[in-house]
Design an enzyme around this catalytic site. Structure first.
Site: not given
Ligand code: AMP
Length: 219
Positions: A88, A157, A13, A168, A127
């Protein structure tokens, strides 16, 4: 046009968001990026999100919806948005719907990036990110010098560590996947694409699914 990019962590994404945003002529709201920036800057938002993010859990819906409402209400986002990493949970879908309604806008489509868990684990384990710029790289060992900036080092990360990735993926199955049923039940346009393939190929599939000719919009 407001488009929700939907799919497992590591489905691509974040790679596709800028390409689709450019083709659609709208900015990106990536909640993960907003939260990581807050974490780096040590703001109250970052401090609140830190423990959730590091273990791969979801940050509370109220926090996410606060970011979404504030951002979508700005002038920059008046023409629409590509939403990456939000929605989410079902409460987030409901909150986004309300926020769009208040702004007099509607959701264009939910674009689902489909990919196997095995492919995800392989992608994420390769990554790394630069510790200075957060730019992602593959094909390097942790601790290598960043190929693009003078004093950056490539690191994993915290939430890309195997244990956090498993969490996740579990969170995706339990809390995020059911959101698609919510959208279908509410009559949203939901389009699924195969997320495995060249970056360009996946972009073309995504634009095709949205009914947009990528060659025309890139011109
Ligand atoms: P991402 O980069 O989108 O994978 O987001 C990294 C982390 O940020 C996720 O594993 C969550 O801990 C938090 N996060 C990002 N977006 C959301 C969301 N819409 N709802 C809840 N947690 C989020």
């Amino acid at each position: 046009m407001v488009i929700v990019l939907f799919g497992k962590p590591g489905a691509g994404k974040g790679t596709q968001a800028p390409r689709l945003a450019e083709a659609l002529g709208v900015p990106i709201l990536a909640t993960g990026d907003v939260l990581r920036a807050a974490l780096r800057e040590g703001t109250p938002l970052g401090l609140e999100a830190k423990s959730y993010m590091e273990r791969g859990a979801l940050v509370p819906d109220a926090v996410i919806l606060g970011i979404v409402k504030e951002t979508l209400g700005t002038e920059q986002f008046a023409r629409g948005a590509v939403l990456d990493g939000v929605v989410r949970t079902v409460p987030q879908a409901e909150g986004l719907e309300r926020a769009l309604g208040e702004l007099g806008r509607t959701l264009g489509a939910v674009l689902v990036f489909e990919i196997d868990d095995a492919e995800i684990v392989q992608r994420i384990s390769g990554r790394l990110v630069c510790d200075k710029t957060q730019q992602p790289f593959t094909g390097y060992e942790p601790g290598a010098k960043c190929p693009e900036c003078p004093d950056g080092t490539l690191v994993r990360r915290k939430d890309d560590e195997p244990e956090a990735v498993r969490t996740r993926l579990d969170v995706y199955r339990a809390q995020t996947f059911p959101v698609l049923d919510w959208y279908r039940a509410h009559g949203a346009t939901v389009r699924t694409i195969d997320a495995v393939g060249d970056v360009e190929e996946v972009t073309a599939r995504a634009l095709g699914a949205l009914g947009i000719d990528g060659r025309q919009s890139a011109a």
